[in-house]
Design an enzyme around this catalytic site. Structure first.
Site, PDB file in Angstrom:
ATOM      1  N   HIS A 205       0.796  -1.237   0.000  1.00  0.00           N
ATOM      2  CA  HIS A 205       0.000   0.000   0.000  1.00  0.00           C
ATOM      3  C   HIS A 205       0.825   1.282   0.000  1.00  0.00           C
ATOM      4  O   HIS A 205       0.263   2.373  -0.060  1.00  0.00           O
ATOM      5  CB  HIS A 205      -0.926   0.030   1.223  1.00  0.00           C
ATOM      6  CG  HIS A 205      -0.193   0.310   2.504  1.00  0.00           C
ATOM      7  ND1 HIS A 205       0.520  -0.640   3.172  1.00  0.00           N
ATOM      8  CD2 HIS A 205      -0.045   1.453   3.213  1.00  0.00           C
ATOM      9  CE1 HIS A 205       1.071  -0.117   4.254  1.00  0.00           C
ATOM     10  NE2 HIS A 205       0.757   1.161   4.299  1.00  0.00           N
TER      11      HIS A 205
HETATM   12  C1  UD1 Z   1      -1.586   5.863   5.768  1.00  0.00           C
HETATM   13  C2  UD1 Z   1      -0.228   6.323   6.286  1.00  0.00           C
HETATM   14  C3  UD1 Z   1       0.786   5.206   6.168  1.00  0.00           C
HETATM   15  C4  UD1 Z   1       0.289   3.933   6.827  1.00  0.00           C
HETATM   16  C5  UD1 Z   1      -1.090   3.578   6.302  1.00  0.00           C
HETATM   17  C6  UD1 Z   1      -1.637   2.425   7.095  1.00  0.00           C
HETATM   18  C7  UD1 Z   1       0.436   8.676   6.006  1.00  0.00           C
HETATM   19  C8  UD1 Z   1       1.257   9.621   5.219  1.00  0.00           C
HETATM   20  N1  UD1 Z   1       0.279   7.448   5.512  1.00  0.00           N
HETATM   21  O1  UD1 Z   1      -1.433   5.597   4.391  1.00  0.00           O
HETATM   22  O2  UD1 Z   1       1.978   5.590   6.802  1.00  0.00           O
HETATM   23  O3  UD1 Z   1       1.188   2.902   6.538  1.00  0.00           O
HETATM   24  O4  UD1 Z   1      -1.981   4.707   6.471  1.00  0.00           O
HETATM   25  O5  UD1 Z   1      -2.562   1.690   6.367  1.00  0.00           O
HETATM   26  O6  UD1 Z   1      -0.050   9.035   7.056  1.00  0.00           O
HETATM   27  N2  UD1 Z   1      -8.840   5.283   1.995  1.00  0.00           N
HETATM   28  C9  UD1 Z   1     -10.079   4.700   2.104  1.00  0.00           C
HETATM   29  N3  UD1 Z   1     -10.580   4.474   3.344  1.00  0.00           N
HETATM   30  C10 UD1 Z   1      -9.922   4.801   4.468  1.00  0.00           C
HETATM   31  C11 UD1 Z   1      -8.663   5.396   4.353  1.00  0.00           C
HETATM   32  C12 UD1 Z   1      -8.126   5.634   3.110  1.00  0.00           C
HETATM   33  O7  UD1 Z   1     -10.719   4.372   1.119  1.00  0.00           O
HETATM   34  O8  UD1 Z   1     -10.445   4.551   5.560  1.00  0.00           O
HETATM   35  C13 UD1 Z   1      -8.243   5.517   0.644  1.00  0.00           C
HETATM   36  C14 UD1 Z   1      -8.577   6.886   0.085  1.00  0.00           C
HETATM   37  O9  UD1 Z   1      -8.697   6.739  -1.296  1.00  0.00           O
HETATM   38  C15 UD1 Z   1      -7.307   7.679   0.395  1.00  0.00           C
HETATM   39  C16 UD1 Z   1      -6.206   6.621   0.294  1.00  0.00           C
HETATM   40  O10 UD1 Z   1      -6.817   5.422   0.734  1.00  0.00           O
HETATM   41  O11 UD1 Z   1      -7.127   8.740  -0.487  1.00  0.00           O
HETATM   42  C17 UD1 Z   1      -4.982   6.941   1.108  1.00  0.00           C
HETATM   43  O12 UD1 Z   1      -5.324   7.161   2.471  1.00  0.00           O
HETATM   44  P1  UD1 Z   1      -4.297   7.953   3.457  1.00  0.00           P
HETATM   45  O13 UD1 Z   1      -4.791   7.883   4.833  1.00  0.00           O
HETATM   46  O14 UD1 Z   1      -3.987   9.309   2.916  1.00  0.00           O
HETATM   47  O15 UD1 Z   1      -2.962   7.154   3.317  1.00  0.00           O
HETATM   48  P2  UD1 Z   1      -2.702   5.584   3.438  1.00  0.00           P
HETATM   49  O16 UD1 Z   1      -2.197   5.126   2.122  1.00  0.00           O
HETATM   50  O17 UD1 Z   1      -3.859   4.910   4.054  1.00  0.00           O
HETATM   51  N1  UDP Z   2      -3.662  -5.732   8.925  1.00  0.00           N
HETATM   52  C1  UDP Z   2      -4.991  -6.127   9.148  1.00  0.00           C
HETATM   53  N2  UDP Z   2      -5.774  -6.432   8.072  1.00  0.00           N
HETATM   54  C2  UDP Z   2      -5.313  -6.384   6.789  1.00  0.00           C
HETATM   55  C3  UDP Z   2      -3.972  -5.983   6.569  1.00  0.00           C
HETATM   56  C4  UDP Z   2      -3.182  -5.645   7.657  1.00  0.00           C
HETATM   57  O1  UDP Z   2      -5.420  -6.201  10.285  1.00  0.00           O
HETATM   58  O2  UDP Z   2      -6.085  -6.670   5.868  1.00  0.00           O
HETATM   59  C5  UDP Z   2      -2.838  -5.330  10.083  1.00  0.00           C
HETATM   60  C6  UDP Z   2      -1.526  -6.057  10.237  1.00  0.00           C
HETATM   61  O3  UDP Z   2      -1.700  -7.193  11.038  1.00  0.00           O
HETATM   62  C7  UDP Z   2      -0.637  -5.020  10.886  1.00  0.00           C
HETATM   63  C8  UDP Z   2      -1.211  -3.692  10.430  1.00  0.00           C
HETATM   64  O4  UDP Z   2      -2.479  -3.977   9.879  1.00  0.00           O
HETATM   65  O5  UDP Z   2      -0.734  -5.063  12.291  1.00  0.00           O
HETATM   66  C9  UDP Z   2      -0.323  -3.060   9.405  1.00  0.00           C
HETATM   67  O6  UDP Z   2      -0.935  -1.928   8.887  1.00  0.00           O
HETATM   68  P1  UDP Z   2      -0.518  -1.267   7.521  1.00  0.00           P
HETATM   69  O7  UDP Z   2       0.209  -2.229   6.695  1.00  0.00           O
HETATM   70  O8  UDP Z   2      -1.745  -0.654   6.976  1.00  0.00           O
HETATM   71  O9  UDP Z   2       0.420  -0.057   7.972  1.00  0.00           O
HETATM   72  P2  UDP Z   2       1.987   0.070   8.295  1.00  0.00           P
HETATM   73  O10 UDP Z   2       2.346  -0.927   9.335  1.00  0.00           O
HETATM   74  O11 UDP Z   2       2.730  -0.122   7.023  1.00  0.00           O
HETATM   75  O12 UDP Z   2       2.105   1.472   8.762  1.00  0.00           O
END
Ligand code: UD1
Ligand code: UDP
Length: 361
Positions: A205
């Protein structure tokens, strides 16, 4: 004393859960402020339910946006809450926009900031999280690190020794506290008709991986090659960001790659604990696979979790299909006898001990 716990995304909810539990157990006055950076049911509320966490006292409903939009709206909302509540200390966890906004709002109000999972560095400034980590570390009063290595990084950047505490990572707490429950409750293997060690598990992601068409294409091609070589399904709970980009770039999903919606923590733990190997660009998944003794191939060129490379649970593969395949074969031939470097599962307790001792205004 009063603690404010700020969180906003899936990993923060999971990694703050043992801190929240510890506050409840000790009857500490605390409250949760949720920015709602993540808001979809399966990235947000499912974790509150499964981990039996109380509803946040404040929800800012910030949602998605550009980096500046997210961070800016959060700063404004968090500041209002902090002025009203006047907590003794504000806790943030990790490296998201929520973390930077929380730390910045608090420190400018003269409040103490505790950064959980401090001292991680990928040394790759194109990663938005790298900027968030550095800035948060440098404005925090308490820096809780997962390992001694992270502490040394902070000291080398001039952060005073008295601010840094090696506590272990709260992900170990979360895994230990939920693994048995996952085995008992999760039906995901049956639901997806999977046999233990007969499938691969993927999460991808990161902005650097999915927002560029060529890079995302290479990653998908790698997954297709893995299926072709091993003839085992590649299960991919896909983050909404990645789904959106696949649609935008009009990419197709290779044969053998099964996209599913993001799943809850118990189902994910169960899938992870029983997979043949994990491919990921997630920080938390690199840690969990190490804890669970599951080999990990990281689809990145760098990692802020070098401990996993050192103990041998993880390898950096980048995204070139041939290299990814080579790394998968190499990791499958490895003995799974590494030691988890991230602590003993008591990080939450340790962090709250330190806050109770030194955290009062
Ligand atoms: C964010 C964090 C990243 C973390 C990740 C965990 C930042 C810069 N990034 O990335 O460090 O690893 O969360 O998963 O803070 N969206 C949805 N539903 C949601 C949330 C997001 O559909 O509940 C979609 C939207 O299209 C949005 C995109 O995901 O534009 C990105 O969401 P955003 O929270 O900006 O960044 P993540 O990629 O989720
Ligand atoms: N995770 C989850 N469901 C999923 C994918 C990930 O519960 O479908 C959990 C996973 O076990 C881990 C956390 O989400 O604890 C990791 O989150 P993510 O990869 O979104 O963020 P990052 O750790 O890279 O910031």
């Amino acid at each position: 004393m009063q603690i404010c716990i700020i969180l906003g995304t899936r990993p923060e909810i999971i990694k703050m859960s043992s801190i929240i539990r510890e506050c409840q157990k000790r009857k500490i006055d605390y409250f949760i402020l949720h920015t709602n950076q993540h808001y979809s049911e399966n990235l947000d509320r499912i974790f509150f339910k499964e981990l039996e966490l109380p509803k946040p006292k404040y929800n800012l409903n910030v949602g998605s946006g550009t980096h500046a939009e997210e961070t800016g709206k959060m700063l404004i909302g968090i500041e209002k809450v902090l002025i009203k509540e006047k907590p003794d200390i504000v806790l943030v966890q990790g490296d998201t926009n929520t973390v930077l906004a929380g730390a910045l709002a608090a420190v400018k109000l003269g409040m103490k900031v505790g950064h959980i999972e401090a001292g991680l560095r990928s040394y790759f400034r194109e990663m938005p999280e790298e900027i968030n980590r550095i800035l948060t570390d440098h404005c925090s009063d308490f820096l809780f690190t997962s390992t001694k290595k992270a502490k040394d990084i902070l000291l080398s950047e001039g952060i005073p020794k008295k601010r840094v505490f090696v506590t272990g990572n709260t992900i170990v707490d979360a895994v230990y506290q939920n693994l048995k429950l996952a085995k008992k409750k999760s039906k995901i293997l049956d639901k997806l008709k999977l046999k233990k060690e007969n499938y691969f598990l993927v999460t991808v992601h990161r902005q650097e991986n999915v927002d560029k068409k060529e890079r995302l294409e290479e990653i998908l091609e790698s997954l297709g090659l893995i299926y072709a070589k091993f003839n085992l399904p590649v299960i991919y709970p896909i983050h909404p960001r990645t789904r959106k980009m696949i649609a935008r770039f009009d990419l197709s999903i290779p044969k053998g790659v099964r996209l599913i919606e993001p799943i809850g923590f118990l189902d994910f733990l169960q899938l992870q604990a029983n997979t043949k190997l994990v491919l990921t660009d997630s920080g938390g998944v690199q840690e969990e696979s190490c804890i669970l003794k599951i080999p990990c191939v990281t689809l990145r060129n760098n990692t802020e979790r070098p401990e996993t490379l050192e103990v041998g649970s993880n390898i950096l593969a980048g995204a070139t299909p041939k290299k990814v395949l080579r790394c998968v074969s190499r990791m499958l031939n490895k003995k799974r006898n590494w030691k988890n470097p991230f602590g003993d599962g008591k990080a939450g307790e340790e962090i709250i001990n330190i806050i109770q001792k030194y955290g009062k205004k």
